[in-house]
Design a protein around this motif. Sequence first.
Motif, PDB file in Angstrom:
ATOM      1  N   MET A   1       0.830  -1.204   0.000  1.00  0.00           N
ATOM      2  CA  MET A   1       0.000   0.000   0.000  1.00  0.00           C
ATOM      3  C   MET A   1       0.864   1.253   0.000  1.00  0.00           C
ATOM      4  SD  MET A   1      -3.221  -0.890   2.524  1.00  0.00           S
ATOM      5  CE  MET A   1      -3.975   0.735   2.290  1.00  0.00           C
ATOM      6  N   VAL A   2       1.899   1.245   0.834  1.00  0.00           N
ATOM      7  CA  VAL A   2       2.804   2.396   0.890  1.00  0.00           C
ATOM      8  C   VAL A   2       3.565   2.545  -0.422  1.00  0.00           C
ATOM      9  CG1 VAL A   2       4.918   3.267   1.984  1.00  0.00           C
ATOM     10  CG2 VAL A   2       3.007   2.428   3.398  1.00  0.00           C
ATOM     11  N   ARG A   3       4.064   1.440  -0.952  1.00  0.00           N
ATOM     12  CA  ARG A   3       4.827   1.512  -2.207  1.00  0.00           C
ATOM     13  C   ARG A   3       3.974   2.089  -3.331  1.00  0.00           C
ATOM     14  NH1 ARG A   3       5.189  -1.022  -6.834  1.00  0.00           N
ATOM     15  NH2 ARG A   3       3.667  -2.624  -6.249  1.00  0.00           N
ATOM     16  N   VAL A   4       2.750   1.585  -3.468  1.00  0.00           N
ATOM     17  CA  VAL A   4       1.869   2.042  -4.553  1.00  0.00           C
ATOM     18  C   VAL A   4       1.481   3.501  -4.351  1.00  0.00           C
ATOM     19  CG1 VAL A   4      -0.397   1.712  -5.624  1.00  0.00           C
ATOM     20  CG2 VAL A   4       1.015  -0.275  -5.063  1.00  0.00           C
ATOM     21  N   LEU A   5       1.234   3.898  -3.094  1.00  0.00           N
ATOM     22  CA  LEU A   5       0.864   5.287  -2.838  1.00  0.00           C
ATOM     23  C   LEU A   5       2.004   6.241  -3.168  1.00  0.00           C
ATOM     24  CD1 LEU A   5      -1.261   7.284  -1.804  1.00  0.00           C
ATOM     25  CD2 LEU A   5      -0.262   7.034   0.469  1.00  0.00           C
TER      26      LEU A   5
END
Length: 344
Positions: free
Chosen positions: A316-320
Amino acid sequence: MTMSSSAGGRRKPPTIHDVAREAGVSRGTVSRVLNGGHYVSPAAAEAVNDAIRRTGYVVNRHARSLITGRSDSVGFLLTEPQERFFEDPNFNVLLSGCTQALASHDIPVLLMLAGTKDERRRITRYITAGHVDGVLLVSSHSGDPVAQELREAGVPLVACGKPIGLGSKVSYVAADDRDGARDMVHHLLSLGRRRIGMITGPLDTPGGVERLAGYKEVLTEAGIEIDEALVVSGDYSKASGEAGAERLLAQAPDMDAVFVASDLMAQGVLAVLQRAGKRVPDDIAVGGFDDSPAATAVTPALTTIRQPWDRISTEMVRVLLAQIGGEDPAAVILPTELVRRDST
């Protein structure tokens, strides 16, 4: 290096000038390193970073935001009643994982709870005013306008689970809910159980819909007719698990297994079965979903479907961050795992 002090003897915090002097470079070079390292040689960047560590310099986020137009913070938005955040261990596990993943980028997390229409309206205004650079949306119900409004406002957004009705318009990271449900029902069938009940999650959420679909698919493939008396709905809370178990016992007294769409609901199920004098797993086998701390806080320990919370939060953090950097929306679906314990 000796830092300057005020008249009262209190040490002043190091400045960008102190870092430049310590590194032997210009203030402009330090500024370029702090803002991404463009047009800076590797040797100069290493010298600046070493100087930052030695001096203890901390970036003035307010000053930098005036230059970059970014807040350098991310919102963790839960669109559920506040008590759910404290009751359901999954939310805390996910928040902890996202916080750790963002800490490696020196980005703080703002926890936002919006369980009512007014709270969602206020927080949406706050977000769209630019107070955060992006949002990790942790609970999304169909008909909830938050995801749609943030998308239309151009706010980078990643949902946990596929938001119903928005398709590929919103980035999301999800466990494979349907496949996990299929694994659990296959497991219960392999034990010789045939009257398998289910307590679903909310059917206006992706997890609720997909887990019910997996349950029905496997029974149909096994030639077992779907008995609606064996299916009741819940909202992922322990209380709804208790209510669901009571309904199932009344509607289908010959039930020999139950698949519960969350471990927290399964805690409630086990309590009701114990009060009813039912032995688990001898009389009724019980399977959960999540592999949250709730799964091992009960007796018997719960057979469940493990969601890879560490990978979900990291992705989630990577994609955001990629989306904040200008990349297009993306979807990531992660595999689940059957964890066998004593309840089946």
